[in-house]
Design a protein around this motif. Structure first.
Motif, PDB file in Angstrom:
ATOM      1  N   ASN A  78      -2.569  24.634  42.508  1.00 55.68           N
ATOM      2  CA  ASN A  78      -1.459  24.175  41.662  1.00 55.68           C
ATOM      3  C   ASN A  78      -1.723  22.818  41.037  1.00 55.68           C
ATOM      4  O   ASN A  78      -1.273  22.537  39.939  1.00 55.68           O
ATOM      5  N   ASN A  79      -2.452  21.961  41.759  1.00 51.06           N
ATOM      6  CA  ASN A  79      -2.574  20.590  41.277  1.00 51.06           C
ATOM      7  C   ASN A  79      -3.435  20.468  40.031  1.00 51.06           C
ATOM      8  O   ASN A  79      -3.481  19.419  39.416  1.00 51.06           O
ATOM      9  N   ILE A  80      -4.160  21.534  39.652  1.00 52.37           N
ATOM     10  CA  ILE A  80      -4.955  21.449  38.436  1.00 52.37           C
ATOM     11  C   ILE A  80      -4.162  21.897  37.208  1.00 52.37           C
ATOM     12  O   ILE A  80      -4.645  21.811  36.096  1.00 52.37           O
ATOM     13  N   ILE A  81      -2.968  22.415  37.409  1.00 56.49           N
ATOM     14  CA  ILE A  81      -2.169  22.924  36.298  1.00 56.49           C
ATOM     15  C   ILE A  81      -1.181  21.861  35.849  1.00 56.49           C
ATOM     16  O   ILE A  81      -0.188  21.596  36.518  1.00 56.49           O
ATOM     17  N   SER A  82      -1.485  21.239  34.730  1.00 51.29           N
ATOM     18  CA  SER A  82      -0.621  20.181  34.231  1.00 51.29           C
ATOM     19  C   SER A  82       0.583  20.771  33.508  1.00 51.29           C
ATOM     20  O   SER A  82       0.547  21.906  33.017  1.00 51.29           O
ATOM     21  N   SER A  83       1.629  19.984  33.426  1.00 51.91           N
ATOM     22  CA  SER A  83       2.833  20.441  32.720  1.00 51.91           C
ATOM     23  C   SER A  83       2.553  20.644  31.238  1.00 51.91           C
ATOM     24  O   SER A  83       3.143  21.512  30.598  1.00 51.91           O
ATOM     25  N   SER A  84       1.626  19.850  30.681  1.00 52.82           N
ATOM     26  CA  SER A  84       1.304  19.992  29.258  1.00 52.82           C
ATOM     27  C   SER A  84       0.604  21.320  28.988  1.00 52.82           C
ATOM     28  O   SER A  84       0.812  21.946  27.941  1.00 52.82           O
ATOM     29  N   LEU A  85      -0.221  21.777  29.947  1.00 51.27           N
ATOM     30  CA  LEU A  85      -0.903  23.058  29.787  1.00 51.27           C
ATOM     31  C   LEU A  85       0.093  24.212  29.863  1.00 51.27           C
ATOM     32  O   LEU A  85       0.020  25.171  29.098  1.00 51.27           O
ATOM     33  N   VAL A  86       1.032  24.107  30.804  1.00 52.01           N
ATOM     34  CA  VAL A  86       2.086  25.117  30.902  1.00 52.01           C
ATOM     35  C   VAL A  86       2.903  25.146  29.613  1.00 52.01           C
ATOM     36  O   VAL A  86       3.228  26.215  29.081  1.00 52.01           O
ATOM     37  N   LYS A  87       3.210  23.970  29.098  1.00 50.38           N
ATOM     38  CA  LYS A  87       3.991  23.867  27.862  1.00 50.38           C
ATOM     39  C   LYS A  87       3.255  24.518  26.698  1.00 50.38           C
ATOM     40  O   LYS A  87       3.852  25.231  25.882  1.00 50.38           O
ATOM     41  N   GLU A  88       1.921  24.306  26.622  1.00 50.53           N
ATOM     42  CA  GLU A  88       1.127  24.885  25.539  1.00 50.53           C
ATOM     43  C   GLU A  88       1.117  26.410  25.624  1.00 50.53           C
ATOM     44  O   GLU A  88       1.255  27.105  24.616  1.00 50.53           O
ATOM     45  N   LEU A  89       0.979  26.946  26.846  1.00 56.33           N
ATOM     46  CA  LEU A  89       0.986  28.397  27.020  1.00 56.33           C
ATOM     47  C   LEU A  89       2.361  28.977  26.687  1.00 56.33           C
ATOM     48  O   LEU A  89       2.472  30.054  26.095  1.00 56.33           O
ATOM     49  N   ARG A  90       3.418  28.276  27.067  1.00 59.45           N
ATOM     50  CA  ARG A  90       4.768  28.733  26.733  1.00 59.45           C
ATOM     51  C   ARG A  90       4.967  28.756  25.218  1.00 59.45           C
ATOM     52  O   ARG A  90       5.602  29.668  24.675  1.00 59.45           O
ATOM     53  N   LYS A  91       4.417  27.761  24.524  1.00 62.04           N
ATOM     54  CA  LYS A  91       4.544  27.703  23.071  1.00 62.04           C
ATOM     55  C   LYS A  91       3.838  28.897  22.423  1.00 62.04           C
ATOM     56  O   LYS A  91       4.331  29.474  21.454  1.00 62.04           O
ATOM     57  N   LYS A  92       2.687  29.287  22.967  1.00 67.01           N
ATOM     58  CA  LYS A  92       1.922  30.388  22.412  1.00 67.01           C
ATOM     59  C   LYS A  92       2.536  31.743  22.734  1.00 67.01           C
ATOM     60  O   LYS A  92       2.361  32.701  21.980  1.00 67.01           O
ATOM     61  N   THR A  93       3.224  31.847  23.872  1.00 67.91           N
ATOM     62  CA  THR A  93       3.689  33.161  24.325  1.00 67.91           C
ATOM     63  C   THR A  93       5.197  33.349  24.309  1.00 67.91           C
ATOM     64  O   THR A  93       5.683  34.475  24.272  1.00 67.91           O
ATOM     65  N   GLY A  94       5.956  32.264  24.413  1.00 68.52           N
ATOM     66  CA  GLY A  94       7.405  32.383  24.502  1.00 68.52           C
ATOM     67  C   GLY A  94       7.884  32.825  25.869  1.00 68.52           C
ATOM     68  O   GLY A  94       9.058  33.136  26.039  1.00 68.52           O
ATOM     69  N   LEU A  95       7.007  32.840  26.874  1.00 66.54           N
ATOM     70  CA  LEU A  95       7.373  33.292  28.211  1.00 66.54           C
ATOM     71  C   LEU A  95       7.900  32.141  29.065  1.00 66.54           C
ATOM     72  O   LEU A  95       7.805  30.970  28.696  1.00 66.54           O
ATOM     73  N   GLY A  96       8.439  32.498  30.259  1.00 67.66           N
ATOM     74  CA  GLY A  96       9.035  31.517  31.143  1.00 67.66           C
ATOM     75  C   GLY A  96       8.010  30.629  31.835  1.00 67.66           C
ATOM     76  O   GLY A  96       6.806  30.918  31.867  1.00 67.66           O
ATOM     77  N   ILE A  97       8.524  29.543  32.411  1.00 71.58           N
ATOM     78  CA  ILE A  97       7.660  28.550  33.042  1.00 71.58           C
ATOM     79  C   ILE A  97       6.831  29.155  34.166  1.00 71.58           C
ATOM     80  O   ILE A  97       5.607  28.965  34.226  1.00 71.58           O
TER      81      ILE A  97
END
Length: 298
Positions: free
Chosen positions: A2-21
């Motif tokens: 988990n510690n390698i997954i930054s909030s900015s990376l999650v945000k970028e994937l959400r922007k590309k997919t529209g899926l939940g956190i």
């Protein structure tokens, strides 16, 4: 992990997919933080059909095309900004138009080369870009560009689609055989074809253009989806072949149902035109389609 997954990376994937956190975070964890890998994982989980926000536009800006008078050279460019206020401003729009012509005339190898070229007034593209950023106080970037130079007897056609809210939303360049200039029926078909490409988003001209690794990747995703549904044996293979056939039809321009006559494919329309007209056969040689702000698609 988990510690390698930054909030900015999650945000970028959400922007590309529209899926939940959590969907995005779990996919990133499984892919060890690889964005493309996470998207493939989400596809295998079936999100490609469940969520229609995949690949939606994410920014403002302008798509613009230029075709030289002889229709032998053309260019198309996408320049992004943060707000439609800037996108509609004449200074921004004139800058985009000027650098599109520059791409056609100078044939820069890449973005760095384009930035170093000089515009009228002896300022470089990079200087003018910085001036616009300072003037409007928001980020402006040249996202991509394409240049066509016709081979042999080819000629190039362009189309820019505007909707009621946005100018320069979608752009299309198509290179065709030379006889498109002289036959009124073929010229009419090309005008409709340009709009067809804008509307239907083909990725390839025909099946032969699809790289082997793309087909293998698609087959692997379909196999995983089928297995998740409990399919096996001949039923699984039938499922995969059916979905693959649909993928090819949607992805390949010549396989698509023609928007003005859905009972015929684009390839059928070209064949019919050639049967009616003597002389050099008409053909589509290549095309490219841009949509403003489009992100990585499934």
């Amino acid at each position: 992990m988990n510690n390698i997954i930054s909030s900015s990376l999650v945000k970028e994937l959400r922007k590309k997919t529209g899926l939940g956190i959590m969907d995005c975070k779990n996919a990133l964890i499984e892919s060890n933080g690889n964005l493309d890998g996470a998207i493939e994982i989400l596809r295998k989980q079936g999100f490609s059909t469940a969520n229609k926000k995949m690949g939606r536009t994410t920014s403002e800006g302008l798509v613009h095309a230029y075709v030289a008078p002889n229709q032998r050279i053309a260019a198309m460019i996408e320049v992004n900004c943060e707000t439609d206020f800037v996108a509609k401003n004449d200074s921004f729009r004139n800058f985009v138009k000027e650098i599109t012509v520059l791409v056609a005339e100078k044939n820069p190898d890449d973005l760095n080369c384009l930035l170093s070229l000089k515009l009228p007034g002896d300022k470089t593209v990079e200087n003018m870009l910085h001036n616009l950023v300072n003037t409007f106080g928001e980020n402006i970037m040249i996202k991509r560009f394409t240049r066509f130079e016709a081979a042999g007897n080819g000629v190039i056609h362009a189309y820019i689609h505007d909707d009621y809210l946005t100018e320069g939303k979608i752009g299309v360049l198509v290179e065709t055989s030379f006889n498109a200039l002289f036959n009124p029926e073929i010229k009419s078909f090309i005008r409709t074809l340009l709009m067809h490409i804008a509307a239907t988003k083909p990725k390839y001209l025909d099946k032969k253009e699809i790289p082997e690794y793309v087909l293998n990747k698609e087959k692997a995703i379909l196999k995983t989806l089928a297995e998740n549904e409990g399919l096996s044996g001949n039923i699984l293979e039938t499922f995969i072949q059916g979905k693959l056939k649909k993928y090819l039809k949607n992805s390949c321009l010549l396989e698509q149902d023609f928007v003005m006559d859905p009972d015929k494919t684009v390839g059928d329309m070209i064949k019919a035109l050639n049967e009616k007209n003597n002389g050099e056969p008409f053909s589509i040689l290549r095309f490219v389609r841009y949509e403003k702000g489009e992100s990585l698609e499934f």
